[in-house]
Motif scaffolding. Sequence first.
Motif, mmCIF file in Angstrom:
data_model
loop_
_atom_site.group_PDB
_atom_site.id
_atom_site.type_symbol
_atom_site.label_atom_id
_atom_site.label_comp_id
_atom_site.label_asym_id
_atom_site.label_seq_id
_atom_site.Cartn_x
_atom_site.Cartn_y
_atom_site.Cartn_z
ATOM 1 N N THR A 144 14.694 1.554 7.653
ATOM 2 C CA THR A 144 14.343 0.075 7.496
ATOM 3 C C THR A 144 13.138 -0.265 7.159
ATOM 4 O O THR A 144 12.237 0.255 7.789
ATOM 5 C CB THR A 144 14.876 -0.627 8.764
ATOM 6 O OG1 THR A 144 14.675 0.149 10.137
ATOM 7 C CG2 THR A 144 16.624 -0.511 8.753
ATOM 8 N N PHE A 221 18.985 2.989 2.792
ATOM 9 C CA PHE A 221 17.530 2.652 2.766
ATOM 10 C C PHE A 221 17.171 1.212 2.404
ATOM 11 O O PHE A 221 17.783 0.660 1.356
ATOM 12 C CB PHE A 221 16.608 3.426 1.842
ATOM 13 C CG PHE A 221 15.321 3.214 1.615
ATOM 14 C CD1 PHE A 221 14.443 3.579 2.352
ATOM 15 C CD2 PHE A 221 14.938 2.529 0.316
ATOM 16 C CE1 PHE A 221 12.860 3.402 2.237
ATOM 17 C CE2 PHE A 221 13.678 2.282 0.272
ATOM 18 C CZ PHE A 221 12.639 2.588 1.099
ATOM 19 N N THR A 222 16.372 0.571 3.081
ATOM 20 C CA THR A 222 15.663 -0.788 2.504
ATOM 21 C C THR A 222 14.033 -0.536 2.530
ATOM 22 O O THR A 222 13.669 0.006 3.614
ATOM 23 C CB THR A 222 16.110 -2.108 3.703
ATOM 24 O OG1 THR A 222 17.611 -2.022 3.287
ATOM 25 C CG2 THR A 222 15.724 -3.502 3.120
ATOM 26 N N GLY A 223 13.683 -0.879 1.679
ATOM 27 C CA GLY A 223 12.150 -0.895 1.352
ATOM 28 C C GLY A 223 11.813 -0.915 0.061
ATOM 29 O O GLY A 223 12.417 -1.649 -0.918
ATOM 30 N N SER A 224 10.458 -0.317 -0.373
ATOM 31 C CA SER A 224 10.015 -0.559 -1.809
ATOM 32 C C SER A 224 10.947 0.171 -2.655
ATOM 33 O O SER A 224 11.581 1.339 -2.520
ATOM 34 C CB SER A 224 8.658 0.007 -1.503
ATOM 35 O OG SER A 224 8.463 1.239 -1.257
ATOM 36 N N GLU A 245 18.333 -0.946 -0.877
ATOM 37 C CA GLU A 245 18.119 -2.247 -1.050
ATOM 38 C C GLU A 245 16.549 -2.481 -1.328
ATOM 39 O O GLU A 245 15.691 -2.175 -0.213
ATOM 40 C CB GLU A 245 18.423 -3.061 0.447
ATOM 41 C CG GLU A 245 19.846 -3.078 0.722
ATOM 42 C CD GLU A 245 20.388 -4.104 -0.464
ATOM 43 O OE1 GLU A 245 19.982 -4.913 -0.819
ATOM 44 O OE2 GLU A 245 21.817 -3.960 -0.173
ATOM 45 N N GLY A 247 12.904 -3.850 -3.988
ATOM 46 C CA GLY A 247 12.101 -5.137 -4.027
ATOM 47 C C GLY A 247 12.772 -6.066 -4.987
ATOM 48 O O GLY A 247 13.757 -5.918 -5.280
ATOM 49 N N GLY A 248 12.023 -7.330 -4.963
ATOM 50 C CA GLY A 248 12.414 -8.494 -5.825
ATOM 51 C C GLY A 248 11.435 -9.093 -6.435
ATOM 52 O O GLY A 248 10.267 -8.986 -6.169
ATOM 53 N N CYS A 279 12.023 -9.959 0.594
ATOM 54 C CA CYS A 279 12.456 -9.417 -0.566
ATOM 55 C C CYS A 279 13.052 -10.305 -1.498
ATOM 56 O O CYS A 279 12.753 -10.229 -2.920
ATOM 57 C CB CYS A 279 13.431 -8.289 -0.452
ATOM 58 S SG CYS A 279 14.700 -8.608 0.728
ATOM 59 N N GLU A 369 5.900 -7.132 -7.518
ATOM 60 C CA GLU A 369 6.072 -7.918 -6.239
ATOM 61 C C GLU A 369 5.016 -7.780 -5.308
ATOM 62 O O GLU A 369 4.286 -6.787 -5.235
ATOM 63 C CB GLU A 369 7.346 -6.998 -5.374
ATOM 64 C CG GLU A 369 7.685 -7.677 -4.079
ATOM 65 C CD GLU A 369 8.919 -6.795 -3.365
ATOM 66 O OE1 GLU A 369 8.849 -5.516 -3.305
ATOM 67 O OE2 GLU A 369 9.756 -7.436 -2.994
ATOM 68 N N PHE A 371 4.833 -9.636 -2.056
ATOM 69 C CA PHE A 371 4.977 -9.532 -0.587
ATOM 70 C C PHE A 371 4.018 -10.270 0.023
ATOM 71 O O PHE A 371 3.408 -9.806 1.057
ATOM 72 C CB PHE A 371 5.217 -8.240 -0.172
ATOM 73 C CG PHE A 371 6.350 -7.841 0.453
ATOM 74 C CD1 PHE A 371 7.742 -8.239 -0.042
ATOM 75 C CD2 PHE A 371 6.799 -7.425 1.752
ATOM 76 C CE1 PHE A 371 8.920 -8.237 0.251
ATOM 77 C CE2 PHE A 371 7.842 -7.038 2.399
ATOM 78 C CZ PHE A 371 8.906 -7.668 1.777
ATOM 79 N N LEU A 397 17.171 -9.129 -7.523
ATOM 80 C CA LEU A 397 17.593 -9.433 -6.028
ATOM 81 C C LEU A 397 18.457 -10.768 -5.942
ATOM 82 O O LEU A 397 19.177 -10.885 -5.456
ATOM 83 C CB LEU A 397 16.568 -9.157 -5.169
ATOM 84 C CG LEU A 397 16.825 -8.885 -3.899
ATOM 85 C CD1 LEU A 397 17.902 -7.803 -3.744
ATOM 86 C CD2 LEU A 397 15.715 -8.496 -2.804
ATOM 87 N N PHE A 434 24.900 -9.328 -0.344
ATOM 88 C CA PHE A 434 23.424 -9.295 -0.679
ATOM 89 C C PHE A 434 22.982 -7.896 -1.398
ATOM 90 O O PHE A 434 23.069 -6.751 -0.519
ATOM 91 C CB PHE A 434 22.668 -9.434 0.563
ATOM 92 C CG PHE A 434 21.062 -9.740 0.423
ATOM 93 C CD1 PHE A 434 20.645 -11.005 -0.146
ATOM 94 C CD2 PHE A 434 20.434 -8.462 0.523
ATOM 95 C CE1 PHE A 434 19.288 -11.200 -0.156
ATOM 96 C CE2 PHE A 434 18.915 -8.600 0.205
ATOM 97 C CZ PHE A 434 18.513 -9.789 0.010
#
Length: 462
Positions: A144, A221-224, A245, A247-248, A279, A369, A371, A397, A434
Amino acid sequence: MKAHDGMYIDGEWRPAAGTDAIAVVNPADEQVIAQVPAGTADDVDAAVRAARGALPAWAATPPAERAARITALRDVLVARKDEIAETVTAELGSPLKLSQAVHVGAPIAVAGSYAELAASYAFEEKVGNSTVHLEPVGVVGAITPWNYPLHQIVAKVAPALAAGCTVVLKPAEDTPLTAQLFAEAVHEAGVPAGVFNLVTGLGPVAGQALAGHEGVDLVSFTGSTAVGRQIGATAGAAVKRVALELGGKSANVILPSADLAKAVNVGVANVMSNSGQTCSAWTRMLVHDSQYDEAVALAAEAAAKYGERIGPVVNAKQQQRVRSYIEKGVAEGARLVAGGPEAPRDQGYFVSPTVFADVTPEMTIAQEEIFGPVLSILRYEDESDALRIANGTVYGLAGAVWAGEATEAVAFARRLDTGQVDINGGRFNPLAPFGGYKQSGVGRELGSHGLSEYLQTKSLQF
Ligand code: NAD
């Protein structure tokens, strides 16, 4: 701040295998507030073994009992919400009110939703002459990011537990204290030993060991996007399941019939909230030519009000990264109408709320992105132009559409290549799926769609 000097494995805090530590820094004043152990492949291996050992019994636990444990977990999070909010503020830097309402409030709602879903979900269905059983995928390796430290954890662990999976969590380096509090909450909630395990550590060490471990059945996984691509490749080579999950670069499309002031003000608030480290933030505002100057003036005024209210970004590297993007925007010819690259304070990793006008779709600040608290306002000539610009990035996203009538906004939203769209300022729904189209990811989180990521089917024919 209080910190554990070990890993939570098999229901207890155990000494780490190595001696390296990670310093946790408060981004508002740059002070070290705690140290946590930097896990190694040995810690990950011990945690995966514990999760494997606990899997058969947890997978066989009736859904109602799993639901009861998740309810208890939600209740512990509620009981300890002030402590968690203060910890999020200390390690992420978000203003305390935001930590209370969003960083702790949203995951409590999500945990509650999975307690209900675990109890009510149909883990068995009839299809013609077959009975289809929805069985847990197995051991989940959850990795995460720091931007919503508790939400990102709960959005993976709650559905995994509801499904009957066991979990090893590797949280972000910047926000391990929230993860340790979560492990304490799992323990207090009476979740059996080994069902949830925590290994703190660096991404390329502990994260990589977890993603590549042969005892892990699903990597969530959530991240870049850059790291997600590597994790997807590792999982693909091992033919294991993966959920990404990523980037956006979401568009906020304001159609000419919309309430312009409302759309601009909500749009600015959306980008500045959490210092732009969301994100799904609508970092590109698309405005019709005829309303462009008015929208720019409104956005500049709205952003200026955030000057004192906004928290820092998470660390020095992120601050530098965001400031370089702002410099790049200026260099490529965009017009600064609020903020800029200079740090607004001497101490802390603060970035000025920044708004760019005259941004064109191919500029770096309109494609990549950032951020950080940086909004780009783009001009469109007609709806097809707006659609081309909105869909013209590698991401997909989230987004927003504003129009006088919801039906007009919906017609536009249906043509967007993106996983979630807020219509005229629609509210967050913890049950709505999501996740991303295109390079924003693979898979969905939240609600029943999020639960199904942790299930696999077995069909019995009669
Ligand atoms: P990151 O990719 O650097 O790190 C995310 C996690 O991966 C951390 O726990 C990190 O330690 C770990 N990691 C890093 N390298 C690794 C490796 N080689 N192997 C395994 N694990 C590794 O991202 P970040 O900077 O922490 O977070 C910001 C990014 O996350 C942004 O791009 C943002 O858009 C994205 N994000 C996406 C969503 C979403 O739901 N789509 C939500 C939040 C954040």
